[in-house]
Design an enzyme around this catalytic site. Structure first.
Site, PDB file in Angstrom:
ATOM      1  N   CYS A 176      47.260 -12.445  -0.517  1.00  0.00           N
ATOM      2  CA  CYS A 176      46.128 -12.191   0.387  1.00  0.00           C
ATOM      3  C   CYS A 176      44.935 -11.618  -0.365  1.00  0.00           C
ATOM      4  CB  CYS A 176      46.522 -11.218   1.490  1.00  0.00           C
ATOM      5  SG  CYS A 176      47.826 -11.811   2.566  1.00  0.00           S
TER       6      CYS A 176
ATOM      7  N   ASP B 175      29.804 -25.887  19.007  1.00  0.00           N
ATOM      8  CA  ASP B 175      30.192 -25.948  20.429  1.00  0.00           C
ATOM      9  C   ASP B 175      31.380 -25.049  20.735  1.00  0.00           C
ATOM     10  OD1 ASP B 175      32.149 -27.331  19.095  1.00  0.00           O
ATOM     11  OD2 ASP B 175      31.939 -29.203  20.231  1.00  0.00           O
TER      12      ASP B 175
END
EC number: 1.11.1.27
Length: 224
Positions: A46, A139
């Protein structure tokens, strides 16, 4: 079943982050967005991923993409982790990255978005968050989803390549072929008639001859 499918609208959740509390739709605004999750703070893979994402932040910004990460620890842990990430990148260990990290300590958002990896458990036997990549359009709808196991780091250069394809094909009647890179030839979508294709693509449409006699492999230089 929890999770998001392509075409689904992003949930308009509220969350605490390293840059304050956000409402997701307001955070995205009219931009594209990428949400990428992490199994846990202070973990090796990570840390390398966040470091690379921070280095590439100007590239995402250039494409009008808002970046946001998620991990199942507290905001305070995230801020402390940011120091390690910056140090990994050879920079000053500041409590800040170019994008916010969501604190999902109770895994509520990870469950809602279908991000948990049942095969990777923490010391308490709870499932960790998988390495999910969600890309949302202006959108607010999901345009791409990639799911990596906790043990495999993401390729952020590939994520940028995919973004370039998504943005190009959202506005032009083309598709990108295998291993396409920006500047390479693209393919005319099968639903576009030849005559219309000639008008839309003045640089030319080139059809590859095939044994079937079908004229479906139509290439054109990448449109502007």
């Amino acid at each position: 079943m929890p999770g998001l499918l392509l075409g689904d609208e992003a949930p308009d959740f509220e969350a605490d982050t390293t840059q304050g509390r956000i409402r997701f739709h307001d955070f995205l605004g009219d931009s594209w967005g990428i949400l990428f999750s992490h199994p846990r703070d202070f973990t090796p893979v990570c840390t390398t991923e966040l470091g690379r994402a921070a280095q590439l932040a100007p590239e995402f910004s250039k494409r009008n993409v808002k970046m946001i990460a998620l991990s199942i620890d507290s905001v305070q842990d995230h801020l402390s982790w940011c120091k390690d990430v910056n140090a990994y990148n050879g920079e000053q260990p500041a409590e800040k990255l170019p994008f916010p990290i969501i604190a999902d300590k109770n895994r509520e958002l990870a469950v809602k978005l279908g991000m948990l990896d049942p095969d990777e458990l923490d010391k308490d036997g709870m499932p960790l968050t998988a390495r999910v990549v969600f890309i949302f359009g202006p959108d607010k709808k999901l345009k791409l989803s990639i799911l990596y196991p906790a043990t495999t780091g993401r390729n952020f250069d590939e994520i940028l390549r995919v973004l370039d394809s998504l943005q190009l094909t959202a506005y032009k009647k083309v598709a990108t072929p295998v291993d396409w890179k920006p500047g390479g030839s693209v393919m005319v979508v099968p639903t576009l008639p030849d005559e219309e294709a000639k008008k839309l693509f003045p640089k030319g449409v080139f059809t590859k001859e095939l044994p079937s006699g079908k004229k479906y492999l139509r290439y054109t230089p990448q449109p502007e």
